[in-house]
Design a protein around this motif. Structure first.
Motif, mmCIF file in Angstrom:
data_model
loop_
_atom_site.group_PDB
_atom_site.id
_atom_site.type_symbol
_atom_site.label_atom_id
_atom_site.label_comp_id
_atom_site.label_asym_id
_atom_site.label_seq_id
_atom_site.Cartn_x
_atom_site.Cartn_y
_atom_site.Cartn_z
ATOM 1 N N GLU A 2 0.828 -1.199 0.000
ATOM 2 C CA GLU A 2 0.000 0.000 0.000
ATOM 3 C C GLU A 2 0.868 1.256 0.000
ATOM 4 O O GLU A 2 1.999 1.253 0.478
ATOM 5 N N ASP A 3 0.310 2.346 -0.540
ATOM 6 C CA ASP A 3 0.983 3.641 -0.542
ATOM 7 C C ASP A 3 1.078 4.126 0.904
ATOM 8 O O ASP A 3 0.072 4.164 1.618
ATOM 9 N N LYS A 4 2.266 4.513 1.339
ATOM 10 C CA LYS A 4 2.479 4.902 2.736
ATOM 11 C C LYS A 4 2.274 6.397 2.976
ATOM 12 O O LYS A 4 2.601 6.905 4.053
ATOM 13 N N GLY A 5 1.774 7.113 1.969
ATOM 14 C CA GLY A 5 1.380 8.508 2.162
ATOM 15 C C GLY A 5 2.513 9.421 2.582
ATOM 16 O O GLY A 5 3.571 9.441 1.959
ATOM 17 N N ASP A 259 16.950 -2.373 19.327
ATOM 18 C CA ASP A 259 16.053 -1.394 18.697
ATOM 19 C C ASP A 259 15.903 -1.611 17.191
ATOM 20 O O ASP A 259 16.447 -2.548 16.612
ATOM 21 N N HIS A 260 15.130 -0.741 16.569
ATOM 22 C CA HIS A 260 14.879 -0.713 15.123
ATOM 23 C C HIS A 260 14.007 -1.870 14.613
ATOM 24 O O HIS A 260 14.153 -2.310 13.482
ATOM 25 N N TRP A 261 13.077 -2.321 15.473
ATOM 26 C CA TRP A 261 12.111 -3.345 15.075
ATOM 27 C C TRP A 261 10.792 -2.695 14.657
ATOM 28 O O TRP A 261 10.501 -1.558 15.036
ATOM 29 N N CYS A 262 9.983 -3.433 13.888
ATOM 30 C CA CYS A 262 8.678 -2.930 13.434
ATOM 31 C C CYS A 262 7.718 -2.802 14.620
ATOM 32 O O CYS A 262 7.492 -3.793 15.323
ATOM 33 N N PRO A 263 7.136 -1.618 14.842
ATOM 34 C CA PRO A 263 6.184 -1.467 15.931
ATOM 35 C C PRO A 263 5.040 -2.479 15.843
ATOM 36 O O PRO A 263 4.555 -2.778 14.746
ATOM 37 N N TYR A 264 4.643 -2.971 17.001
ATOM 38 C CA TYR A 264 3.524 -3.911 17.170
ATOM 39 C C TYR A 264 3.828 -5.313 16.637
ATOM 40 O O TYR A 264 3.537 -6.299 17.307
ATOM 41 N N GLU A 298 6.359 -7.557 7.128
ATOM 42 C CA GLU A 298 6.271 -7.056 8.509
ATOM 43 C C GLU A 298 6.166 -5.537 8.512
ATOM 44 O O GLU A 298 5.400 -4.955 9.298
ATOM 45 N N ILE A 299 6.930 -4.890 7.636
ATOM 46 C CA ILE A 299 6.895 -3.430 7.531
ATOM 47 C C ILE A 299 5.494 -2.982 7.102
ATOM 48 O O ILE A 299 4.930 -2.036 7.668
ATOM 49 N N ASP A 300 4.929 -3.671 6.139
ATOM 50 C CA ASP A 300 3.595 -3.344 5.635
ATOM 51 C C ASP A 300 2.537 -3.516 6.729
ATOM 52 O O ASP A 300 1.682 -2.642 6.936
ATOM 53 N N GLU A 301 2.617 -4.635 7.444
ATOM 54 C CA GLU A 301 1.647 -4.907 8.509
ATOM 55 C C GLU A 301 1.784 -3.876 9.634
ATOM 56 O O GLU A 301 0.784 -3.379 10.170
ATOM 57 N N SER A 302 3.018 -3.571 9.991
ATOM 58 C CA SER A 302 3.281 -2.602 11.056
ATOM 59 C C SER A 302 2.711 -1.233 10.690
ATOM 60 O O SER A 302 2.053 -0.575 11.511
#
Length: 316
Positions: A2-5, A259-264, A298-302
């Protein structure tokens, strides 16, 4: 994807996998990001293939991370005294490099420069020692309390002098930037090691001293979480009084002290990171700063989770 705006994405995610800048940026574009933050490891050579992409409008630049382009000298690297140098020649070199980063930012249509202001130098790697004790014996152990007291004693003795030097340097940087017609903001970043400047209290001191200058805080959420866990400051409550001064955010979550992990997504905790949503919401520039281990899905889901939570806040 998806477009991340409006969200931007740091090249720290994939820079070690690429030698050709355009290929690195295209990989980020494939994640759905229209803007990138060029980090401090981007070389002059990489820029030869990235600049045509910027000129053609294939990618936007939100921000650059000082010192930019890459400077191999560790004196001007990410973990150094930098703007707090007592040696005047070194301090002036650090000032010039930061202004150069701002010139690149403006040339590329970016809004801000991410700045590591400096640190209280230690003869030993005390942050590594603290991390080992934290992971092995815990923050409540006698070994941790003793090592932390050692850190804080030296930090409290010397930090005010370094903070004053940083204020003087940033004042000179801003004056030079104005004289060169630059219209970008400087965000002093919350850091990942407890001897580094600024704490949130130090950030307030620096920003207040430079009132009216284009200087604010760059709130790195993952770093702030780490400093909170180590005991340096309260990463949420101490933001009171700084919310109007947020230039940008680095979006990532911390697992323990990693650090630097995908939130949630990587923590599997759907609530903890919510405390940082007001800060992300307020920031002018919103940048994901993720490690190479984070997978595209994971980046997309986050991002989907984060965007939905921000949208829900806006509707509330």
């Amino acid at each position: 994807m998806e477009d991340k705006g409006v969200f931007s994405f740091s090249t720290c995610w994939n820079i070690k996998r690429h030698t050709i800048g355009s290929e690195m940026v295209r990989e980020i574009r494939e994640l759905g990001f229209r803007r990138v933050e060029l980090n401090y490891n981007v070389t002059q050579e990489m820029l030869t293939t990235i600049e045509p992409m910027i000129e053609r409008g294939e990618i936007g630049i939100s921000s650059v991370h000082n010192t930019f382009p890459h400077v191999p000298d560790p004196d001007y690297g990410t973990d150094s005294v930098l703007l707090g140098f007592g040696e005047e020649d070194k301090r002036q070199r650090a000032i010039e490099l930061l202004v150069r980063s701002a010139e690149y930012t403006q040339r590329y249509g970016g809004e801000a420069v991410v700045v590591h202001p400096g640190e209280v130098p230690f003869p030993n790697d005390i942050s590594k020692e603290l991390e080992q004790i934290y992971n092995g014996q815990g923050r409540d152990s006698e070994a941790y309390r003793s090592k932390w007291a050692e850190l804080m004693e030296r930090r409290e003795t010397y930090s005010a002098g370094y903070v004053q030097k940083i204020i003087e340097s940033l004042d000179e940087v801003c004056n030079l930037a104005v004289s060169r017609g630059l219209n970008v903001r400087f965000g002093i970043e919350t850091r990942s090691r407890p001897q580094q400047i600024p704490t949130l209290a130090e950030a307030k001191t620096i920003i207040k001293a430079l009132k009216g200058a284009p200087v604010g805080i760059w709130y790195d959420t993952g770093h702030a979480i780490m400093m909170d866990r180590l005991g340096l400051y309260d990463s949420v409550r101490e933001m009171e009084g700084l919310m109007e001064d947020i230039v940008g955010v680095h979006i990532h979550e911390t697992l323990g002290l990693s650090d630097h992990w995908c939130p949630y997504v990587n923590s599997k905790d759907m609530e903890f990171y919510d405390a940082y949503l007001p800060i992300i919401e307020r920031a002018q520039v919103k940048v994901y700063e993720l490690k190479a281990a984070c997978q595209p899905e994971e980046i997309d889901e986050s991002h989907s989770l984060l965007a939905a939570k921000l949208a829900a806040r806006g509707q509330a």
